[in-house]
Design a protein around this motif. Sequence first.
Motif, PDB file in Angstrom:
ATOM      1  N   ALA A  19      11.747  47.502  36.880  1.00  0.00           N
ATOM      2  CA  ALA A  19      11.629  46.219  36.183  1.00  0.00           C
ATOM      3  C   ALA A  19      11.155  45.116  37.119  1.00  0.00           C
ATOM      4  N   SER A  20      11.465  45.280  38.405  1.00  0.00           N
ATOM      5  CA  SER A  20      11.082  44.213  39.335  1.00  0.00           C
ATOM      6  C   SER A  20       9.567  44.132  39.521  1.00  0.00           C
TER       7      SER A  20
ATOM      8  N   TRP B 257      12.025  49.896  19.076  1.00  0.00           N
ATOM      9  CA  TRP B 257      12.716  48.881  19.865  1.00  0.00           C
ATOM     10  C   TRP B 257      13.551  47.977  18.967  1.00  0.00           C
TER      11      TRP B 257
ATOM     12  N   THR C 208       7.271  39.864  25.133  1.00  0.00           N
ATOM     13  CA  THR C 208       7.817  40.119  26.461  1.00  0.00           C
ATOM     14  C   THR C 208       8.702  41.345  26.458  1.00  0.00           C
ATOM     15  N   HIS C 209       9.573  41.449  25.406  1.00  0.00           N
ATOM     16  CA  HIS C 209      10.484  42.599  25.334  1.00  0.00           C
ATOM     17  C   HIS C 209       9.707  43.902  25.209  1.00  0.00           C
TER      18      HIS C 209
ATOM     19  N   VAL D 210      14.298  41.129  33.017  1.00  0.00           N
ATOM     20  CA  VAL D 210      13.924  40.411  34.232  1.00  0.00           C
ATOM     21  C   VAL D 210      13.393  39.069  33.781  1.00  0.00           C
TER      22      VAL D 210
ATOM     23  N   GLN E   9       7.993  44.748  28.424  1.00  0.00           N
ATOM     24  CA  GLN E   9       8.941  45.254  29.425  1.00  0.00           C
ATOM     25  C   GLN E   9       9.350  46.686  29.105  1.00  0.00           C
ATOM     26  N   LEU E  10       9.469  46.987  27.804  1.00  0.00           N
ATOM     27  CA  LEU E  10       9.780  48.356  27.397  1.00  0.00           C
ATOM     28  C   LEU E  10       8.665  49.306  27.839  1.00  0.00           C
ATOM     29  N   LYS E  11       7.411  48.877  27.619  1.00  0.00           N
ATOM     30  CA  LYS E  11       6.264  49.725  27.980  1.00  0.00           C
ATOM     31  C   LYS E  11       6.195  49.925  29.485  1.00  0.00           C
TER      32      LYS E  11
ATOM     33  N   ALA F 121       8.741  49.942  31.477  1.00  0.00           N
ATOM     34  CA  ALA F 121       9.787  50.911  31.814  1.00  0.00           C
ATOM     35  C   ALA F 121       9.366  52.320  31.416  1.00  0.00           C
ATOM     36  N   MET F 122       8.707  52.444  30.241  1.00  0.00           N
ATOM     37  CA  MET F 122       8.262  53.756  29.784  1.00  0.00           C
ATOM     38  C   MET F 122       7.223  54.343  30.738  1.00  0.00           C
TER      39      MET F 122
ATOM     40  N   ASN G  18       6.873  41.177  37.512  1.00  0.00           N
ATOM     41  CA  ASN G  18       6.405  39.857  37.914  1.00  0.00           C
ATOM     42  C   ASN G  18       5.414  39.893  39.066  1.00  0.00           C
TER      43      ASN G  18
ATOM     44  N   HIS H  68      14.481  54.161  27.800  1.00  0.00           N
ATOM     45  CA  HIS H  68      13.772  53.199  28.644  1.00  0.00           C
ATOM     46  C   HIS H  68      14.106  51.765  28.279  1.00  0.00           C
ATOM     47  N   GLN H  69      15.276  51.608  27.647  1.00  0.00           N
ATOM     48  CA  GLN H  69      15.676  50.269  27.229  1.00  0.00           C
ATOM     49  C   GLN H  69      15.415  49.261  28.351  1.00  0.00           C
ATOM     50  N   GLU H  70      14.698  48.248  28.005  1.00  0.00           N
ATOM     51  CA  GLU H  70      14.193  47.374  29.058  1.00  0.00           C
ATOM     52  C   GLU H  70      15.300  46.652  29.809  1.00  0.00           C
ATOM     53  N   VAL H  71      15.110  46.549  31.076  1.00  0.00           N
ATOM     54  CA  VAL H  71      16.017  45.756  31.898  1.00  0.00           C
ATOM     55  C   VAL H  71      15.469  44.344  31.887  1.00  0.00           C
TER      56      VAL H  71
ATOM     57  N   LEU I 214       3.333  42.150  33.932  1.00  0.00           N
ATOM     58  CA  LEU I 214       3.866  41.837  32.609  1.00  0.00           C
ATOM     59  C   LEU I 214       2.800  41.170  31.739  1.00  0.00           C
TER      60      LEU I 214
ATOM     61  N   LYS J 297       8.927  34.854  35.606  1.00  0.00           N
ATOM     62  CA  LYS J 297       8.808  33.916  36.718  1.00  0.00           C
ATOM     63  C   LYS J 297       8.174  32.631  36.189  1.00  0.00           C
TER      64      LYS J 297
END
Lengths: 256, 371
Positions: free
Chosen positions: A135-136, B65, A121-122, B100, A125-127, A129-130, A139, B95-98, A102, B103
């Motif tokens: 998603a895990s 987005w 961050t959003h 998380v 995270q989108l990138k 996923a793309m 991190n 691909h809408q982000e999940v 991330l 940390k």
Amino acid sequence: MSNTDTIIDIKHLHTGFDGTLIHQDLNLTVTRGEIVAIVGGSGSGKTTLLNCLLMLIEPLKGKIDMFGKNITQGSAQLRQSIRKRWGILFQSGALFSELTVLQNTMLPLQLETRMSLTDCTHIAQLKIAMAGLPASAANKYPAELSGGMIKRAALARAIALDPQLLLLDEPSAGLDPISASALDQLILELRQTMNLTIIIVTHDLDTLLTVPDRIAFLGDKRVLQIGTLKELIHSDIPMIQDYFNNARANRTFKDM
Amino acid sequence: MVTQATTNSVVNALRLDTQGLHCRGEWTVNTLNAMQRLRKTLVLSGPINTIDGTEISQLDSAGAWLLNQLTQQFPQATLILSLQHQALFDLVKRHQEVKVPLKKPVKWPLLARFGLKVWQFFSEMHAYIAFIGELCHFSVLWILKPQRILWQVIWQTVQRTGFDALMIVGLLSFLIGIVLAYQMGGQLQSYGASIYIVNLLGVSVLREFGPLITAIIVAGRSGSAFAASLGTMHVNQEIDALQTLGVSPIERLAMGKILGLIIVLPLLVMWADCTAMLGGLIMAKCQLQINPSVYIQQFHASIGLKQYYLGLIKTPTFAFIIASIGCFQGFRVKGGADSVGTQTTRSVVQAIFLIIMADALFSIVMSAIHV
């Protein structure tokens, strides 16, 4: 073809190290929205050509235009502005080992935009996923990822800023066939929706079959031939014939 | 970078009227920040039916987005987009982000952190003792089967850590000799005991400064190099490659380096002793007007060979500490480039710490047995 639609224009390029010439009078033009693959035998200077485009090494002679601007003689400022318009996927990923996936993906966003941390961050995270990562994985540190996931994380970082030009160095090398073909589909989809221009250095015959519009064959220190896959397969230059006329290639390209 | 121009173009980017929400202009990463601010200022008078995005001139995935966020904010409204932008929007939506959660570094209480440090200290010590055990194993093996000895690695180490370090070790010891003579000479002169500079210098340089300064220079110069090179080899999977070939990395990479340094450090200390005494000689002549011949005579008469041996006897121990800690920390690299740096730093810090500890121990033992 109007001038603004030419993304990369390489003219009479000469490169070399320590007295050995790697490229001699190399010419190559890439237009907007095109996917061009660079192929050639080992040691034909594919990676050197890529490094030259990335301004990591200086050519001995010749001229490279990118986005209509001469980068071989450009000012530091011009070169810096060019660097913000491309995304690069290095062969081994080149993720920063002290940052998570991330944070790696967020880095270009934080450097180039003034988005808030949450938005960054959003988008990151989108990138991720793309690029086809779960998603895990966000991190995790690069050392904890598999080879295929490293490629995808590096791709996520490369497309973080929605670049106009994407340079991929062996994107499918070392991937299993399922991940490799998913990556090929992803590249095609990205081109379609984000109007990307893509340059791929690859050895993967399946990628050559499905992804590029044109293929540039490097050999004899220059671009021997550039054209569609069909044109190259039916080429009468011996070196290209050897490349596309062997057991492996024949199996892949048997319908052409 | 949000310039004034982009801020102006953003002002009309999001407009609310009776028909619905109108989006126009550039919707990209560069304007996202301003868009978010605009979105927060939207005042709703009633439900909206449409989100009109046909006037958007430039859309990238960050903009898409944000549009998606808007559709979630107004779930009953329909989004209208041009064909080109619709494809990108669909891609982003798919691909809408999940979410998380990021940390966050866990902040342990003080006692827990202290406990962790203690645990790390002991587990590292345990690993180091195990490493020394392996070294002993291979030493015995090398003694029993001398044909296994990797002479090439040993001589390469002698060359790199010894011969190549002659200049820097010589220069620094020479300067230490000058500084010591200068500081002590002033004191002695006021008592009229200038000639005893030779006794003081001789004992302090031969017994302490020569071995200690050389060991610290070598720890910084060669111990760190061992750690960094072994660590980088781990990152490149070279260590794994050796293991799969059935070769022990410790024998192949560490043994030669350790033996080589044990050979070369005493020689470096002899050289350092010579240049430090030479520095003292020059200072004695300049400051205290002691002739070189007198200096050498006094040195010969008052400093026994014993002082020299007592200094040298410590050096193989120092060499073992430097090389074994360097290699040990190199093998402890885990992960990537960052870890190489950490372990290299640790190798130098620990080596210098242990050298000084060992030196203190030598002093205690020597005074206990009255030498």
